[in-house]
Write an enzyme that holds these catalytic residues in place. Structure first.
Site, PDB file in Angstrom:
ATOM      1  N   ASN A 190      32.615  46.393  33.594  1.00 47.98           N
ATOM      2  CA  ASN A 190      32.925  45.185  32.823  1.00 47.98           C
ATOM      3  C   ASN A 190      31.618  44.418  32.624  1.00 47.98           C
ATOM      4  O   ASN A 190      31.093  43.846  33.573  1.00 47.98           O
ATOM      5  CB  ASN A 190      33.939  44.336  33.605  1.00 47.98           C
ATOM      6  CG  ASN A 190      34.083  42.946  33.036  1.00 47.98           C
ATOM      7  OD1 ASN A 190      33.793  42.705  31.862  1.00 47.98           O
ATOM      8  ND2 ASN A 190      34.542  42.008  33.858  1.00 47.98           N
TER       9      ASN A 190
ATOM     10  N   LYS B 176      31.123  41.714  31.043  1.00 48.48           N
ATOM     11  CA  LYS B 176      31.306  40.259  30.848  1.00 48.48           C
ATOM     12  C   LYS B 176      30.558  39.829  29.577  1.00 48.48           C
ATOM     13  O   LYS B 176      30.522  40.586  28.624  1.00 48.48           O
ATOM     14  CB  LYS B 176      30.832  39.489  32.081  1.00 48.48           C
ATOM     15  CG  LYS B 176      31.386  40.071  33.383  1.00 48.48           C
ATOM     16  CD  LYS B 176      31.076  39.203  34.555  1.00 48.48           C
ATOM     17  CE  LYS B 176      31.395  39.920  35.851  1.00 48.48           C
ATOM     18  NZ  LYS B 176      32.144  39.113  36.774  1.00 48.48           N
TER      19      LYS B 176
ATOM     20  N   HIS C  80      41.753  39.351  33.826  1.00 46.75           N
ATOM     21  CA  HIS C  80      40.564  39.225  34.693  1.00 46.75           C
ATOM     22  C   HIS C  80      40.513  37.817  35.287  1.00 46.75           C
ATOM     23  O   HIS C  80      40.909  36.846  34.625  1.00 46.75           O
ATOM     24  CB  HIS C  80      39.298  39.512  33.882  1.00 46.75           C
ATOM     25  CG  HIS C  80      38.080  39.626  34.743  1.00 46.75           C
ATOM     26  ND1 HIS C  80      37.376  38.525  35.168  1.00 46.75           N
ATOM     27  CD2 HIS C  80      37.472  40.708  35.295  1.00 46.75           C
ATOM     28  CE1 HIS C  80      36.367  38.935  35.939  1.00 46.75           C
ATOM     29  NE2 HIS C  80      36.401  40.249  36.031  1.00 46.75           N
TER      30      HIS C  80
ATOM     31  N   GLU D 239      38.243  35.740  35.603  1.00 48.66           N
ATOM     32  CA  GLU D 239      37.532  34.721  34.792  1.00 48.66           C
ATOM     33  C   GLU D 239      38.413  34.241  33.636  1.00 48.66           C
ATOM     34  O   GLU D 239      38.320  33.079  33.222  1.00 48.66           O
ATOM     35  CB  GLU D 239      36.185  35.292  34.314  1.00 48.66           C
ATOM     36  CG  GLU D 239      35.195  35.354  35.468  1.00 48.66           C
ATOM     37  CD  GLU D 239      34.223  36.514  35.440  1.00 48.66           C
ATOM     38  OE1 GLU D 239      33.977  37.083  34.355  1.00 48.66           O
ATOM     39  OE2 GLU D 239      33.710  36.876  36.518  1.00 48.66           O
TER      40      GLU D 239
ATOM     41  N   GLU E  98      41.168  42.734  42.491  1.00 49.49           N
ATOM     42  CA  GLU E  98      39.883  42.048  42.482  1.00 49.49           C
ATOM     43  C   GLU E  98      40.026  40.702  43.192  1.00 49.49           C
ATOM     44  O   GLU E  98      40.388  39.701  42.554  1.00 49.49           O
ATOM     45  CB  GLU E  98      39.422  41.815  41.045  1.00 49.49           C
ATOM     46  CG  GLU E  98      39.197  43.082  40.258  1.00 49.49           C
ATOM     47  CD  GLU E  98      38.081  42.900  39.237  1.00 49.49           C
ATOM     48  OE1 GLU E  98      37.106  43.640  39.302  1.00 49.49           O
ATOM     49  OE2 GLU E  98      38.186  42.005  38.386  1.00 49.49           O
TER      50      GLU E  98
ATOM     51  N   GLY F 187      31.315  38.817  41.748  1.00 46.67           N
ATOM     52  CA  GLY F 187      30.011  38.245  41.415  1.00 46.67           C
ATOM     53  C   GLY F 187      29.376  37.451  42.546  1.00 46.67           C
ATOM     54  O   GLY F 187      28.434  36.697  42.323  1.00 46.67           O
TER      55      GLY F 187
ATOM     56  N   SER G  33      31.948  42.969  43.654  1.00 51.04           N
ATOM     57  CA  SER G  33      30.632  43.247  44.248  1.00 51.04           C
ATOM     58  C   SER G  33      30.442  44.698  44.684  1.00 51.04           C
ATOM     59  O   SER G  33      29.794  44.970  45.698  1.00 51.04           O
ATOM     60  CB  SER G  33      30.376  42.282  45.419  1.00 51.04           C
ATOM     61  OG  SER G  33      30.353  40.940  44.933  1.00 51.04           O
TER      62      SER G  33
HETATM   63  C1  PEP Z   1      34.252  42.050  37.610  1.00 52.82           C
HETATM   64  O1  PEP Z   1      33.692  41.361  36.752  1.00 52.82           O
HETATM   65  O2  PEP Z   1      35.370  42.533  37.398  1.00 52.82           O
HETATM   66  C2  PEP Z   1      33.557  42.269  38.882  1.00 52.82           C
HETATM   67  C3  PEP Z   1      34.178  42.939  39.828  1.00 52.82           C
HETATM   68  O3  PEP Z   1      32.297  41.747  38.993  1.00 52.82           O
HETATM   69  P1  PEP Z   1      31.220  42.074  40.155  1.00 52.82           P
HETATM   70  O4  PEP Z   1      31.186  43.594  40.322  1.00 52.82           O
HETATM   71  O5  PEP Z   1      29.925  41.545  39.607  1.00 52.82           O
HETATM   72  O6  PEP Z   1      31.668  41.407  41.387  1.00 52.82           O
END
Ligand code: PEP
Length: 262
Positions: free
Chosen positions: A9, A11, A104, A106, A177, A183, A223
């Protein structure tokens, strides 16, 4: 057998030009290290990338016939209409998307998307023959209060009645998640990630039957990096990763995929 899915992803990073460079570099890396390309072509692993809308076509052109699927990060639930700034599922299908991320964190926490819009979006994606990657996960506060499983249940309950058992078996992808891990560099422990993914699989089984529970792919996201991928990938109920930051460079994205295959 559930095929391991490594999905990136992006973003709001990498515009069309940067996406072309990424595609060119990924091509070189995949062809140089033939074993990963072979693994993907032979079906041991699936790779997918979800760039910003405007970068989808340029990434698709740069990837050519490489075995990498494309996806988007969101879509509207309606096919068309007066929805300024939105993109519909048929539009994403037309530009070659196979996957669409729905829910997601966000979208939920920065843009205020609530549980009640998720089912319509998922239906729109399924109707177009694409695969929804439905994200669920608890906030740190919810985790601290011991509410992780009830949050996951509430989020899943908003969509499962709108997905057929057949769709759960063959198409639906769920991504666990935890919001506090996205992040932040804080990854869930292998055990906690496994337990949450197992719980999500159980919810799918309860809604769609044993086969749906066995077949549905459940990803972990938060992460993930090449250094922590192999232990997470070995967990029985983790069928792949949704990767944010570490998917922005071909080297680290492929490093995660390689670690998962090892
Ligand atoms: C994501 O944006 O779905 C995500 C898991 O980000 P990150 O790997 O940067 O934590």
């Amino acid at each position: 057998m559930r095929k391991f899915l490594c999905a990136g992803n992006w973003k709001m990073y990498l515009g069309p030009l940067a996406a072309k460079h990424f595609g060119d570099e990924l091509r070189t890396a995949l062809l140089e290290k033939g074993e990963m390309e072979r693994a993907v072509r032979e079906g041991a692993m699936e790779l997918a990338l979800m760039p910003p809308f405007v970068s989808i076509t340029s990434l698709r052109q740069a990837l050519g016939d490489l075995p990498v699927a494309l996806g988007a990060q969101n879509c509207h639930g309606e096919v068309q209409g007066a929805f300024t700034g939105e993109i519909s599922a048929p539009m994403l299908s037309e530009v070659g998307c196979d996957y669409v991320i729905i829910g997601h964190s966000e979208r939920r926490h920065v843009f205020g998307e609530q549980d009640d819009v998720m089912a319509k979006k998922i239906r729109a994606v399924l109707t177009e023959g694409m695969t929804p990657v439905f994200c669920v996960g608890e906030l740190l506060l919810e985790r601290d209060k011991g509410e992780t499983l009830s949050v996951l249940e509430r989020q899943m309950r908003a969509v499962l009645p709108h997905v057929t058992a057949q769709e759960m078996s063959t198409r639906l992808v769920v991504a666990y998640e935890p919001v506090w891990a996205i992040g932040t560099g804080k990854v869930a422990s292998e055990n906690d990630a496994q337990e949450a993914c197992r719980y999500l699989r159980g919810l799918v089984a309860a809604a769609g039957g044993v086969e749906a529970g066995d077949q549905v792919r459940v990803l972990y996201g938060g992460s993930v990096k090449p250094e922590n991928a192999s232990g997470l990938a070995r967990q029985a109920d983790i069928d792949g990763f949704l990767v944010g930051g570490a998917s922005l460079k071909p080297e680290s994205f492929l490093g995660i995929a390689r670690a998962a295959l090892a």
